[in-house]
Design a protein around this motif. Structure first.
Motif, PDB file in Angstrom:
ATOM      1  N   LEU A  12      34.454  36.948  39.244  1.00 53.44           N
ATOM      2  CA  LEU A  12      33.377  37.160  38.279  1.00 53.44           C
ATOM      3  C   LEU A  12      31.998  37.206  38.925  1.00 53.44           C
ATOM      4  O   LEU A  12      31.182  38.070  38.591  1.00 53.44           O
ATOM      5  N   TRP A  13      31.717  36.308  39.854  1.00 52.88           N
ATOM      6  CA  TRP A  13      30.366  36.219  40.393  1.00 52.88           C
ATOM      7  C   TRP A  13      29.929  37.482  41.130  1.00 52.88           C
ATOM      8  O   TRP A  13      28.736  37.702  41.324  1.00 52.88           O
ATOM      9  N   SER A  14      30.879  38.322  41.521  1.00 54.96           N
ATOM     10  CA  SER A  14      30.552  39.540  42.264  1.00 54.96           C
ATOM     11  C   SER A  14      30.443  40.779  41.384  1.00 54.96           C
ATOM     12  O   SER A  14      30.069  41.849  41.866  1.00 54.96           O
ATOM     13  N   HIS A  15      30.761  40.661  40.106  1.00 55.11           N
ATOM     14  CA  HIS A  15      30.791  41.841  39.242  1.00 55.11           C
ATOM     15  C   HIS A  15      29.479  42.610  39.243  1.00 55.11           C
ATOM     16  O   HIS A  15      29.455  43.834  39.409  1.00 55.11           O
TER      17      HIS A  15
ATOM     18  N   MET B 250      35.113  38.838  32.607  1.00 64.50           N
ATOM     19  CA  MET B 250      33.949  38.877  31.777  1.00 64.50           C
ATOM     20  C   MET B 250      32.940  39.802  32.434  1.00 64.50           C
ATOM     21  O   MET B 250      33.022  40.040  33.623  1.00 64.50           O
ATOM     22  N   MET B 251      31.998  40.295  31.675  1.00 63.91           N
ATOM     23  CA  MET B 251      31.101  41.318  32.215  1.00 63.91           C
ATOM     24  C   MET B 251      30.389  40.841  33.478  1.00 63.91           C
ATOM     25  O   MET B 251      30.418  41.520  34.518  1.00 63.91           O
ATOM     26  N   ALA B 252      29.738  39.681  33.399  1.00 66.66           N
ATOM     27  CA  ALA B 252      29.021  39.143  34.551  1.00 66.66           C
ATOM     28  C   ALA B 252      28.795  37.657  34.332  1.00 66.66           C
ATOM     29  O   ALA B 252      29.094  37.109  33.270  1.00 66.66           O
ATOM     30  N   LYS B 253      28.234  37.006  35.337  1.00 62.71           N
ATOM     31  CA  LYS B 253      28.121  35.551  35.311  1.00 62.71           C
ATOM     32  C   LYS B 253      26.827  35.054  34.690  1.00 62.71           C
ATOM     33  O   LYS B 253      26.642  33.848  34.519  1.00 62.71           O
TER      34      LYS B 253
ATOM     35  N   LEU C 136      38.061  31.067  48.116  1.00 63.46           N
ATOM     36  CA  LEU C 136      38.373  32.461  47.794  1.00 63.46           C
ATOM     37  C   LEU C 136      39.636  32.557  46.946  1.00 63.46           C
ATOM     38  O   LEU C 136      39.650  33.223  45.909  1.00 63.46           O
ATOM     39  N   LEU C 137      40.674  31.876  47.369  1.00 63.18           N
ATOM     40  CA  LEU C 137      41.945  31.942  46.656  1.00 63.18           C
ATOM     41  C   LEU C 137      41.830  31.377  45.243  1.00 63.18           C
ATOM     42  O   LEU C 137      42.328  31.974  44.282  1.00 63.18           O
ATOM     43  N   ASN C 138      41.136  30.256  45.101  1.00 63.79           N
ATOM     44  CA  ASN C 138      41.040  29.577  43.807  1.00 63.79           C
ATOM     45  C   ASN C 138      39.622  29.631  43.250  1.00 63.79           C
ATOM     46  O   ASN C 138      39.106  28.658  42.699  1.00 63.79           O
ATOM     47  N   TRP C 139      39.008  30.804  43.349  1.00 60.65           N
ATOM     48  CA  TRP C 139      37.628  30.961  42.892  1.00 60.65           C
ATOM     49  C   TRP C 139      37.454  30.585  41.424  1.00 60.65           C
ATOM     50  O   TRP C 139      36.369  30.138  41.012  1.00 60.65           O
ATOM     51  N   ARG C 140      38.496  30.745  40.611  1.00 59.76           N
ATOM     52  CA  ARG C 140      38.384  30.440  39.184  1.00 59.76           C
ATOM     53  C   ARG C 140      38.103  28.964  38.921  1.00 59.76           C
ATOM     54  O   ARG C 140      37.667  28.598  37.817  1.00 59.76           O
TER      55      ARG C 140
END
Length: 428
Positions: free
Chosen positions: A118-121, A140-143, A227-231
């Motif tokens: 999400l943070w990179s969208h 989601m669209m963006a953060k 990176l793997l568990n960014w959520r």
């Protein structure tokens, strides 16, 4: 929400009766897939992000709509595996990149599908739009609200299509429910919606890095775990309300034809005390104009109710379960058949089956041929209509305006949880 077989049979039958002859179901469930872009041929495109969501979207791409030229992912092992899968499925060998900006410079593409954390969208979407590419970006669209605004402005300024991946807008069941039940007032006055996404498990993923010396630091991740568990980490994620709830909340906005005025959220890290920063249990109450309320709950300790949306009105109740089932009950009824949507054939567009096993979600039956259709029809339609919008100028079904309103409500819900107060939702 658990129904007996008798209730399911009645609810499915009622739903089918309500949508008999529904032009929206016929046109949306079949014709959109059948027609293809009207001119210009398949859209030349690339995919940025080849994790679970990216792989899923690639699997639903149809060659008559989209010509996948390249893949981009900072994880070379994952990227290569997806490329190999594509070749086995009959696609030409895609070119591979770790840097999306390099890909934009070298590839002759018209559009990009973004399925990254999400943070990179916003950064990626705005970069692609400014490079003249159309963008289908996962939800989601963006953060942040600011990032959403940047994406919308870039799409307007560059006159490019920007769609956000809320596939329920492309789901024939939801289209039929909205056009033939919600809009027609069959539920009466609806004051309450229940949005549920319950699971019994751990959001944490376990996977080895692509190589012992793999360093994701230059992409903003201090180590492989982040990176793997960014959520699970607040720098990259907005948690369960964003990743799961925003799907259902966007539909509530659609069905209520409104956005929330306020929200109160509680929750915490109750079960998985493993270093995560986002809640594993969350409960939000969204208050809409006209005395209407939508409650959202997501837990990671019990899956009995699974996931569904329920709209309760003075005349009836509509239940949309797991994106594949629909039940309609007239107020006072106590008893239910699964809505089963088929793709284009000369047979019925919707079939009822009281005998289909409850343990086989995501499959639909075409009574005319006995052929099973994958639940991916929503994603197929989403990608196909995105490509058609590029070729014909036809509006997309969700669009950045609706997606931004949902994002602002989600961000406000999370802020309410942090501050332990009810907050007004201020949508620009």
């Amino acid at each position: 929400m658990n129904l007996t077989d008798e209730q399911k049979e009645l609810g499915r039958r009622n739903f089918l009766k309500a949508i008999v002859g529904a032009p929206a179901l016929v046109a949306f469930g079949a014709a959109a897939v059948a027609r293809g872009p009207l001119r210009g041929g398949p859209v030349r495109a690339a995919v940025i992000g080849t994790g679970g969501m990216g792989r899923g979207l690639i699997a639903q791409c149809q060659k008559e709509f989209i010509d996948l030229k390249a893949l981009c992912d900072i994880n070379p092992k994952r990227r290569q595996a997806v490329a190999e899968t594509m070749v086995k499925a009959g696609w030409p060998q895609p070119r591979e990149y770790a840097d999306w900006s390099e890909m934009l410079e070298k590839e002759d593409i018209e559009a990009v599908i973004i399925a990254t954390p999400l943070w990179s969208h916003a950064e990626i979407a705005v970069g692609c739009l400014n490079a003249g590419k159309h963008v289908l970006c996962e939800k989601m669209m963006a953060k942040s609200e600011t990032e959403c605004s940047r994406m919308m402005e870039a799409a307007r300024r560059n006159r490019r299509v920007l769609e956000i991946g809320y596939q329920r807008f492309y789901n024939p069941i939801y289209q039929a429910a909205y056009n033939n039940i919600i809009k027609q007032g069959l539920l009466g006055d609806v004051y309450t919606a229940r949005l549920v996404w319950h699971r019994n498990g751990n959001w944490r993923r376990r996977e080895d890095p692509p190589s012992p010396d793999f360093d994701p630091g230059k992409w903003g991740y201090p180590d492989w775990e982040h990176l793997l568990n960014w959520r699970l980490y607040k720098r990259y994620s907005e948690g369960l309300v964003a990743e799961l709830g925003s799907h259902q909340l966007t539909v509530a906005n659609w069905f209520f034809d409104a956005v929330p005025q306020s929200v109160y959220t509680t929750g915490g890290i109750y079960r998985h005390k493993d270093g995560r920063e986002v809640f594993d249990h969350v409960y939000s109450t969204f208050e809409y104009p006209g005395g209407r309320t939508a409650t959202f709950s997501s837990i990671e300790s019990n899956a009995f109710e699974e996931w569904y949306e329920m709209y309760m009105g003075t005349k009836g109740t509509l239940i949309l379960a797991k994106e594949t089932d629909a039940y309609l009950f007239n107020e006072g009824e106590s008893q239910s058949t699964r809505i089963e949507v088929t793709q284009q054939t000369s047979g019925p567009v919707a079939d009822a089956s009281a005998t289909r096993p409850a343990g086989s979600p995501g499959r639909t039956i075409n009574a005319a041929t006995g052929t099973q259709v994958d639940r991916g029809i929503s994603y197929k339609n989403e990608i196909a209509e995105f490509c058609s919008a590029i070729r014909t100028g036809k509006p997309v079904r969700c669009g950045p305006e609706k997606a931004m309103k949902s994002a602002v409500a989600v961000l406000t819900a999370n802020a309410a949880a942090e501050r332990h107060v009810r907050l007004d939702v201020v949508v620009p």
